[in-house]
Design a protein around this motif. Structure first.
Motif, PDB file in Angstrom:
ATOM      1  N   LEU A   1       0.813  -1.213   0.000  1.00 36.20           N
ATOM      2  CA  LEU A   1       0.000   0.000   0.000  1.00 36.20           C
ATOM      3  C   LEU A   1       0.851   1.270   0.000  1.00 36.20           C
ATOM      4  N   ASN A   2       0.269   2.324  -0.548  1.00 38.48           N
ATOM      5  CA  ASN A   2       0.836   3.666  -0.456  1.00 38.48           C
ATOM      6  C   ASN A   2       0.449   4.233   0.907  1.00 38.48           C
ATOM      7  N   ASP A   3       1.366   4.176   1.862  1.00 37.57           N
ATOM      8  CA  ASP A   3       1.044   4.502   3.257  1.00 37.57           C
ATOM      9  C   ASP A   3       0.498   5.916   3.415  1.00 37.57           C
ATOM     10  N   ASP A   4       1.081   6.871   2.686  1.00 42.35           N
ATOM     11  CA  ASP A   4       0.639   8.264   2.826  1.00 42.35           C
ATOM     12  C   ASP A   4      -0.822   8.422   2.415  1.00 42.35           C
ATOM     13  N   TYR A   5      -1.187   7.780   1.296  1.00 46.56           N
ATOM     14  CA  TYR A   5      -2.557   7.923   0.829  1.00 46.56           C
ATOM     15  C   TYR A   5      -3.529   7.161   1.739  1.00 46.56           C
ATOM     16  N   VAL A   6      -3.094   6.003   2.245  1.00 44.82           N
ATOM     17  CA  VAL A   6      -3.952   5.228   3.151  1.00 44.82           C
ATOM     18  C   VAL A   6      -4.218   6.008   4.441  1.00 44.82           C
ATOM     19  N   LYS A   7      -3.198   6.740   4.925  1.00 45.21           N
ATOM     20  CA  LYS A   7      -3.400   7.558   6.132  1.00 45.21           C
ATOM     21  C   LYS A   7      -4.482   8.606   5.889  1.00 45.21           C
ATOM     22  N   GLN A   8      -4.453   9.227   4.705  1.00 41.94           N
ATOM     23  CA  GLN A   8      -5.482  10.214   4.368  1.00 41.94           C
ATOM     24  C   GLN A   8      -6.863   9.549   4.331  1.00 41.94           C
ATOM     25  N   TRP A   9      -6.909   8.354   3.768  1.00 45.75           N
ATOM     26  CA  TRP A   9      -8.179   7.623   3.684  1.00 45.75           C
ATOM     27  C   TRP A   9      -8.714   7.305   5.072  1.00 45.75           C
ATOM     28  N   LYS A  10      -7.820   6.883   5.967  1.00 47.33           N
ATOM     29  CA  LYS A  10      -8.240   6.557   7.332  1.00 47.33           C
ATOM     30  C   LYS A  10      -8.870   7.760   8.015  1.00 47.33           C
ATOM     31  N   ILE A  11      -8.249   8.924   7.824  1.00 43.03           N
ATOM     32  CA  ILE A  11      -8.780  10.139   8.439  1.00 43.03           C
ATOM     33  C   ILE A  11     -10.171  10.444   7.895  1.00 43.03           C
ATOM     34  N   ARG A  12     -10.315  10.333   6.574  1.00 46.11           N
ATOM     35  CA  ARG A  12     -11.616  10.615   5.952  1.00 46.11           C
ATOM     36  C   ARG A  12     -12.687   9.641   6.440  1.00 46.11           C
ATOM     37  N   GLU A  13     -12.283   8.373   6.651  1.00 43.02           N
ATOM     38  CA  GLU A  13     -13.243   7.339   7.041  1.00 43.02           C
ATOM     39  C   GLU A  13     -13.461   7.270   8.548  1.00 43.02           C
ATOM     40  N   GLY A  14     -12.693   8.056   9.310  1.00 40.48           N
ATOM     41  CA  GLY A  14     -12.891   8.098  10.754  1.00 40.48           C
ATOM     42  C   GLY A  14     -12.212   6.999  11.527  1.00 40.48           C
ATOM     43  N   PHE A  15     -11.204   6.337  10.924  1.00 38.66           N
ATOM     44  CA  PHE A  15     -10.468   5.312  11.656  1.00 38.66           C
ATOM     45  C   PHE A  15      -9.324   5.993  12.408  1.00 38.66           C
ATOM     46  N   ASP A  16      -9.303   5.846  13.733  1.00 41.57           N
ATOM     47  CA  ASP A  16      -8.215   6.445  14.490  1.00 41.57           C
ATOM     48  C   ASP A  16      -7.071   5.447  14.618  1.00 41.57           C
ATOM     49  N   ASN A  17      -6.004   5.872  15.293  1.00 41.47           N
ATOM     50  CA  ASN A  17      -4.804   5.042  15.401  1.00 41.47           C
ATOM     51  C   ASN A  17      -5.062   3.715  16.093  1.00 41.47           C
ATOM     52  N   GLN A  18      -6.067   3.668  16.969  1.00 39.08           N
ATOM     53  CA  GLN A  18      -6.323   2.440  17.713  1.00 39.08           C
ATOM     54  C   GLN A  18      -7.022   1.384  16.872  1.00 39.08           C
ATOM     55  N   THR A  19      -7.569   1.813  15.749  1.00 37.76           N
ATOM     56  CA  THR A  19      -8.302   0.848  14.922  1.00 37.76           C
ATOM     57  C   THR A  19      -7.599   0.555  13.610  1.00 37.76           C
ATOM     58  N   THR A  20      -6.340   1.026  13.486  1.00 36.33           N
ATOM     59  CA  THR A  20      -5.664   0.866  12.201  1.00 36.33           C
ATOM     60  C   THR A  20      -5.397  -0.591  11.849  1.00 36.33           C
ATOM     61  N   SER A  21      -5.320  -1.450  12.824  1.00 41.00           N
ATOM     62  CA  SER A  21      -5.053  -2.864  12.529  1.00 41.00           C
ATOM     63  C   SER A  21      -6.300  -3.719  12.677  1.00 41.00           C
ATOM     64  N   SER A  22      -7.446  -3.098  12.865  1.00 44.54           N
ATOM     65  CA  SER A  22      -8.661  -3.872  13.090  1.00 44.54           C
ATOM     66  C   SER A  22      -9.086  -4.597  11.831  1.00 44.54           C
ATOM     67  N   SER A  23      -9.748  -5.726  12.021  1.00 42.16           N
ATOM     68  CA  SER A  23     -10.237  -6.502  10.884  1.00 42.16           C
ATOM     69  C   SER A  23     -11.310  -5.738  10.122  1.00 42.16           C
ATOM     70  N   ILE A  24     -12.070  -4.903  10.839  1.00 36.97           N
ATOM     71  CA  ILE A  24     -13.118  -4.121  10.173  1.00 36.97           C
ATOM     72  C   ILE A  24     -12.495  -3.157   9.173  1.00 36.97           C
ATOM     73  N   MET A  25     -11.463  -2.442   9.655  1.00 28.72           N
ATOM     74  CA  MET A  25     -10.802  -1.493   8.763  1.00 28.72           C
ATOM     75  C   MET A  25     -10.129  -2.203   7.591  1.00 28.72           C
ATOM     76  N   ASN A  26      -9.478  -3.329   7.874  1.00 29.41           N
ATOM     77  CA  ASN A  26      -8.764  -4.064   6.834  1.00 29.41           C
ATOM     78  C   ASN A  26      -9.724  -4.564   5.754  1.00 29.41           C
ATOM     79  N   THR A  27     -10.871  -5.083   6.191  1.00 29.48           N
ATOM     80  CA  THR A  27     -11.883  -5.560   5.245  1.00 29.48           C
ATOM     81  C   THR A  27     -12.408  -4.409   4.398  1.00 29.48           C
ATOM     82  N   LYS A  28     -12.683  -3.286   5.050  1.00 31.24           N
ATOM     83  CA  LYS A  28     -13.169  -2.109   4.336  1.00 31.24           C
ATOM     84  C   LYS A  28     -12.137  -1.611   3.334  1.00 31.24           C
TER      85      LYS A  28
END
Length: 679
Positions: free
Chosen positions: A583-610
């Motif tokens: 993955l392009n880490d920089d772009y994924v970080k932007q996506w996480k922010i837009r989708e509301g995933f915080d640092n504690q959920t970055t490795s969650s199965s929900i986020m990974n599936t999404k």
């Protein structure tokens, strides 16, 4: 105060008016002036459909007119043209100025190195082979050039070959002396040494430790520093033993993307023919003193493009700068060295395009519209022969890009792999100079290049002035030469002498009539230029009988901003493709922010599936936009963290995936992906 304000207003209005007038004149030129038609190849044999460069339809280019017969002659010509001017320039960090050796100084240094090699026990003859196990640098180039005054033959060795590949080369070539540039590589050679390897001497470009000296002594290996070798040669000079044109000039091992590496033996005559042909293609056969070319080399010198580039610049009496060896500092080196010629690979141009496009997207819709207008309008002007750098679009966008490369670039050459049309269009517009896509292989140096009036994107031009080309049927894939598509085959004096100690593979590559079969599938465009569309090999046959070209699909999916690297895989027992993605880490970080995933959920199965769902959808959309068939679309993906690099052996030095190695490494994961779909 009033008069100053008045002058400022008038000056501003004049600038605005001149800019608008320039844009209007450009618009008029686009409307009323027809685009230039690219020069096409000429069919010289209607039966076999053989094509040639139109200027050389009757007789191929005679390179004897260049006044050189060997690569040693190239060095002498450089001295004749530019003896006291810079030849090799280098630095260790961005806060340093470039230091230079003149052409005369380079000649003295390579004579010291060559004499040192001979005094270490090797003969000054064409039977003598020595190795260079190093990254591209000024020392690598000096060692390379040191071979030719004494008729010796250099071999490049590189890490991506892996332990087995490096040992294979050393064993097959029976090389007795190797130049090495860092401690880890020295240690590798010492550890790998066994009774099957003839290696006797390691020349260290760094100071070896006492521990390494002891290990080497135990393996009956001699360690000598680069400076000691030069001193040995300086104190015991050997008379020059110039090579013949038919002698071996260099042995270049292919990257081994599908198995063991193969040593391509190139003659002085063959290598020179390729270099002279490309110099003709880019109109660089003669230059005035004030136009002497400068190129920054970061390319592997163990391969044709890198070594051919510096040899061509040497022929012209030019200057070669060498990068610091750090990818993150490469743009600093371009900016400070200010090259006039850019030797580029698609990966670098892709990264440039992605960075500029990413910056533009962050600025909003208006910026994206201006960006597309700039490329479209600039290309329209270039296709009409207008490559000036003073348009509105240059002021808004492109001048900043050119300045990041030093602001002096007048020629860009791209090769190593096909360049996507959109990246090519952007690059041609941005640099606004001669921009040529080339196509070659280790086995033949250069095959095709665009001509100066070919401004099309995504194709590789016409046969060079020293090449005859034809397409050959590939019936298993339903490619037929009569339809203008087939395997690219060529006859040329650039052809290699054969694979080192492997007549069987040589016979597979060159048929009884002397045609080299490249394995690439080419299609003639309406302009009679060649466009590479497929590979004869590196194909997957799916269970429904469909053939797919993974590299083509990867190039398309790589346009997704989520993706840093991708590898597409197909199993002949399955009906669909799967892929692994870095993955392009920089772009994924932007996506996480837009989708509301915080640092504690970055490795969650929900986020990974999404994330998998979003990435796969983005890939599918990219595929649809670029015409992928449904069976060519990947149906399942998995993320991996380890990138494909030269250092870990998953990329070749020309940044191509070593498919055989990656498939072997990730075979269990591919099977798991398939199984997860079934369950």
């Amino acid at each position: 105060m009033t008069s100053t304000l008045f002058v400022g207003i008038i000056t501003g209005l004049v600038l605005i008016l001149s800019t608008l007038l320039g844009y209007i004149f450009s618009f008029i030129r686009i409307i009323f002036q027809k685009p230039i038609i690219p020069t096409g190849a000429i069919e010289i044999d209607e039966k076999e459909h053989i094509y040639a460069h139109p200027d050389y339809r009757d007789k191929l280019l005679d390179v004897s007119s260049f006044g050189i017969q060997t690569l040693y002659d190239v060095i002498l010509r450089g001295i004749q043209l530019s003896g006291d001017r810079p030849h090799f320039s280098f630095r260790q960090s961005s806060d340093q100025l470039f230091k230079s050796y003149t052409h005369k100084q380079v000649f003295e240094i390579i004579k010291e190195i060559g004499s040192g090699i001979v005094n270490s026990g090797l003969e000054p003859s064409n039977d003598t082979i020595f190795g260079i196990y190093a990254s591209p640098s000024v020392n690598y180039a000096l060692c390379l050039y040191a071979a030719w005054p004494y008729s010796m033959v250099p071999i490049g060795i590189y890490d991506s070959l892996g332990r087995d590949g490096v040992k294979f080369i050393i064993k097959q070539s029976a090389v007795e002396l190797i130049f090495v540039d860092n401690i880890q590589r020295i240690q590798n050679l010492i550890e790998w040494k066994d009774e099957t390897i003839a290696l006797k001497t390691i020349v260290c470009c760094v100071q070896p430790s006492d521990e390494l000296k002891k290990l080497a002594e135990d393996k009956q290996l001699k360690l000598i520093t680069f400076e000691q070798l030069k001193e040995l040669g300086r104190n015991n000079p050997i008379e020059i033993v110039p090579p013949k044109s038919t002698d071996r000039a260099v042995i270049m091992y292919t990257s081994g993307s599908t198995g063991e590496p193969k040593g391509c033996v190139l003659s002085h005559e063959g290598f020179l023919c390729g270099i002279c042909a490309i110099l003709v293609s880019v109109n660089l056969t003669k230059v005035e003193v004030e136009d002497i070319p400068r190129v920054l080399n970061y390319l592997p010198l163990a391969h044709v493009f890198g070594s051919g580039t510096i040899i061509g610049i040497t022929y012209l009496g030019g200057e070669i700068g060498f990068w610091q060896g750090k990818v993150e500092k490469l743009i600093d080196d371009f900016r400070d060295f200010r090259p006039t010629v850019l030797a580029m690979v698609p990966r670098l141009l892709n990264k440039l395009y992605d960075k500029v496009r990413g910056d533009v997207r962050q600025k909003g819709l208006l910026s994206r519209i201006i960006f597309r207008l700039a490329i479209t309008n600039k290309l329209a002007l270039i296709r009409r022969g207008y490559s000036e750098k003073d348009t509105l679009w240059d002021k808004l966008i492109f001048e900043k890009i050119r300045q990041s490369f030093g602001g002096k670039v007048n020629r860009v050459l791209s090769t190593g792999a096909p360049l996507s049309p959109e990246v090519c269009q952007f690059s041609r517009a941005a640099f606004s100079c001669v921009f040529i896509e080339c196509y070659g292989q280790t086995e033949c140096v250069i095959i095709c290049s665009q001509t100066l009036n070919d401004f099309e994107s995504g194709e590789t031009g016409i046969p060079t002035p020293v090449t005859h080309l034809k397409l050959v049927d590939v019936p298993e894939k339903e490619y037929y030469a009569k339809d203008g598509i087939g395997e690219v085959c060529l006859k040329s004096p650039t052809l290699f002498l054969g694979y080192l100690k492997d007549q069987a593979k040589t016979s597979e590559a060159i048929d009884e009539q002397g045609w080299l079969h490249t394995g690439d599938i080419g299609r003639w465009t309406p302009y009679r230029t060649i466009k590479l569309v497929d590979r004869k090999k590196n194909m997957y046959k799916l269970s429904q009988g469909e053939y797919v070209a993974p590299e083509k699909i990867e190039d398309i999916y790589a346009r997704s901003q989520f993706i840093s690297q991708i590898f597409v895989y197909g199993d002949s027992f399955e009906s669909f493709l799967v892929a692994i993605i870095i993955l392009n880490d920089d772009y994924v970080k932007q996506w996480k922010i837009r989708e509301g995933f915080d640092n504690q959920t970055t490795s969650s199965s929900i986020m990974n599936t999404k994330l998998k769902q979003i990435v796969l959808e983005d890939m599918t959309n990219e595929g649809k936009k670029r015409g992928l068939m449904s069976y060519e679309q990947v149906k399942a993906i998995e993320f991996i963290s380890e990138p494909f690099t030269i250092e870990n052996g998953l990329l070749t030095p020309t940044f191509k995936a070593r498919r055989f190695v990656i498939e072997k490494k990730y075979k269990p994961l591919f099977q798991t992906i398939y199984q997860s779909i079934k369950t």
